[in-house]
Scaffold this motif. Structure first.
Motif, short mmCIF file in Angstrom:
data_model
loop_
_atom_site.label_atom_id
_atom_site.label_comp_id
_atom_site.label_asym_id
_atom_site.label_seq_id
_atom_site.Cartn_x
_atom_site.Cartn_y
_atom_site.Cartn_z
N LEU A 261 0.76 -1.13 0.19
CA LEU A 261 0.10 0.00 0.02
C LEU A 261 0.94 1.30 -0.13
CD1 LEU A 261 -2.80 1.24 0.67
CD2 LEU A 261 -2.37 1.32 3.12
N ASP A 262 1.75 1.06 0.92
CA ASP A 262 2.74 2.58 0.98
C ASP A 262 3.63 2.59 -0.07
OD1 ASP A 262 1.44 3.75 3.05
OD2 ASP A 262 2.18 2.56 4.48
N ALA A 263 4.01 1.54 -0.73
CA ALA A 263 4.81 1.55 -1.99
C ALA A 263 4.04 2.58 -3.21
CB ALA A 263 5.27 0.31 -2.41
N LEU A 264 2.73 2.50 -3.16
CA LEU A 264 1.64 2.89 -4.10
C LEU A 264 1.43 4.15 -3.50
CD1 LEU A 264 0.50 -0.40 -5.52
CD2 LEU A 264 2.53 0.81 -6.48
N PRO B 158 -2.63 7.05 -12.71
CA PRO B 158 -1.62 8.06 -12.97
C PRO B 158 -0.14 7.53 -12.44
CG PRO B 158 -3.17 8.85 -11.32
CD PRO B 158 -3.64 7.33 -11.79
N LEU B 159 0.95 7.76 -13.26
CA LEU B 159 2.28 7.28 -13.25
C LEU B 159 2.39 5.66 -13.09
CD1 LEU B 159 3.54 10.07 -10.72
CD2 LEU B 159 3.83 9.83 -13.00
N PRO C 65 15.03 2.29 -2.96
CA PRO C 65 15.53 3.64 -3.29
C PRO C 65 14.00 4.56 -3.69
CG PRO C 65 16.59 2.12 -4.55
CD PRO C 65 16.05 1.29 -3.66
N GLY C 66 13.20 3.84 -3.81
CA GLY C 66 11.71 4.35 -4.19
C GLY C 66 11.04 5.19 -3.01
N SER D 28 4.64 13.57 -8.46
CA SER D 28 6.00 13.04 -7.58
C SER D 28 5.48 11.47 -7.20
CB SER D 28 5.82 13.89 -6.52
OG SER D 28 6.53 13.07 -5.35
N ILE D 29 6.58 10.77 -7.12
CA ILE D 29 6.34 9.34 -6.50
C ILE D 29 6.52 9.14 -5.18
CG2 ILE D 29 7.17 8.34 -8.72
CD1 ILE D 29 9.68 7.42 -6.95
N TYR D 30 6.92 10.49 -4.35
CA TYR D 30 6.94 10.37 -3.10
C TYR D 30 5.55 10.66 -2.30
CZ TYR D 30 11.91 10.73 -4.18
OH TYR D 30 13.15 10.48 -4.65
#
Ligand SMILES: Nc1nc2c(c(CN[C@H]3C=C[C@H](O)[C@@H]3O)cn2[C@@H]2O[C@H](COP(=O)(O)O)[C@@H](O)[C@H]2O)c(=O)[nH]1
Length: 306
Positions: free
Chosen positions: A62-65, A119-120, A166-167, A303-305
């Motif tokens: 979940l938190d990776a996405l 998105p992304l 790294p993500g 952003s991916i963050y």
């Protein structure tokens, strides 16, 4: 998390697009004192929870996405959480490390029952692969082993996640200096704490070291409360839903000033009432009200963050 707190304070000290208003903080603290509205972690009933290791695996996925839903105005975090929950209920091995490494965009869409590209989406898939690969390589494929290796320390958990994946290395360079946010890594610790109610996988002796999670909702809420003030240029960009570049001074200031303002709020609550409230509690309060307020205008950054 000391580096998150310290670098946020440093940015707030030089900030020109966003100002932390101490009178605004005083007003909020006068109104709420130490009575932070207590929000139940899964107040929306959207999460998977079975009390065991599979819940930890779910939360890491979940938190990776957990970032950037706004480009699709119908999509929200709730779709992600409830889609992953339904998928896991249907198939207990869906988030096994080997399967995470093989996901494709159309498969993720199908899992979330989303009719068009996310998105992304390419980044989301890359990050899922990264999580699966590193879980397998270093943690026997299991997120619960990762958590177990951290000795009930949220700070160690954030350090472990950011060093292996790294993500999750959410940082920026502001006026030549590296500043840290670690939003999704910290929220993973907070999600464990909330889901497991501070027990077993959610027990952390240093949960007070976690800062708020600098996303796009919390700054908007702090602005609405009069805690953050924006320059006319920034206010205008947000007003017409303009996109703010990732890593720009405006974006870094929005996020860093939010973290700093809530740290100041906590300090003032401690001085006035003698109580130490947690950023996790303040964040959940601000976020829960923010996401339920359809009129809230937030900044838009790809952003991916967060
Ligand atoms: N500061 C902060 N930001 C958070 C969360 C959460 C979810 N937390 C869980 C914790 C308890 C609850 O049960 C929640 O399930 C998501 N976000 C961020 O909000 C944005 C949502 O965008 P939209 O869906 O478009 O409105 C997106 O950037 C998302 O990354 C949080 O708690 N704090």
């Amino acid at each position: 998390m000391e580096e998150v707190r310290a670098t946020a304070a440093w940015v707030a000290g030089q900030s020109s697009h966003v100002i932390v208003d101490s009178e605004g903080i005083e007003k909020v603290v006068e109104t709420i004192g130490d009575k932070i509205p207590q929000i139940e972690w899964d107040f929306e009933g959207i999460h998977y929870f079975d009390g065991g290791p599979l819940t930890v695996q779910y939360l890491l996925v979940l938190d990776a996405l957990n970032f950037c839903f706004w480009p699709d105005e119908d999509l929200s975090y709730d779709h992600l959480a409830s889609g992953l929950k339904a998928a896991l209920k249907n198939d207990k091995s869906v988030f096994d490390a080997d399967r995470l490494q093989k996901f494709t965009g159309p498969e993720l869409r199908e899992l979330l029952k989303w009719p068009r590209p996310l998105p992304l989406e390419g980044e989301r898939i890359r990050l899922l692969h990264e999580v699966g690969f590193e879980l397998e390589r270093s943690f026997g494929g299991k997120a619960c082993n990762l958590v177990d290796s951290c000795g009930k320390s949220a700070a160690k958990l954030v350090a472990t996640i950011t060093s292996h994946f790294p993500g999750f290395r959410d940082h920026a360079i502001y006026k030549g200096r590296q500043v840290f946010f670690y939003k999704r890594a910290q929220i993973f610790a907070a999600d464990l704490y909330g889901a497991f109610k501070g027990q077993t996988y959610g027990e952390f002796h240093d949960i007070s070291s976690v800062t708020i999670f600098a996303d796009y909702i919390v700054p908007a809420m702090l602005r609405q409360l009069g805690v953050l003030k924006y320059s006319s240029k920034l206010a205008s960009i947000i007003g017409y839903n303009g996109v703010i570049a990732s890593g720009s001074e405006e974006e870094v200031e929005l996020r860093a000033c939010s973290i700093y303002a809530v740290e100041k709020m906590k300090d003032l609550i401690r001085v006035k009432t003698g109580k130490q409230v947690l950023s996790v509690e303040l964040d959940l309060w601000l976020w829960a009200f923010g996401v339920q307020s359809p009129s809230l205008q937030h900044h838009r950054t790809l952003s991916i963050y967060y």
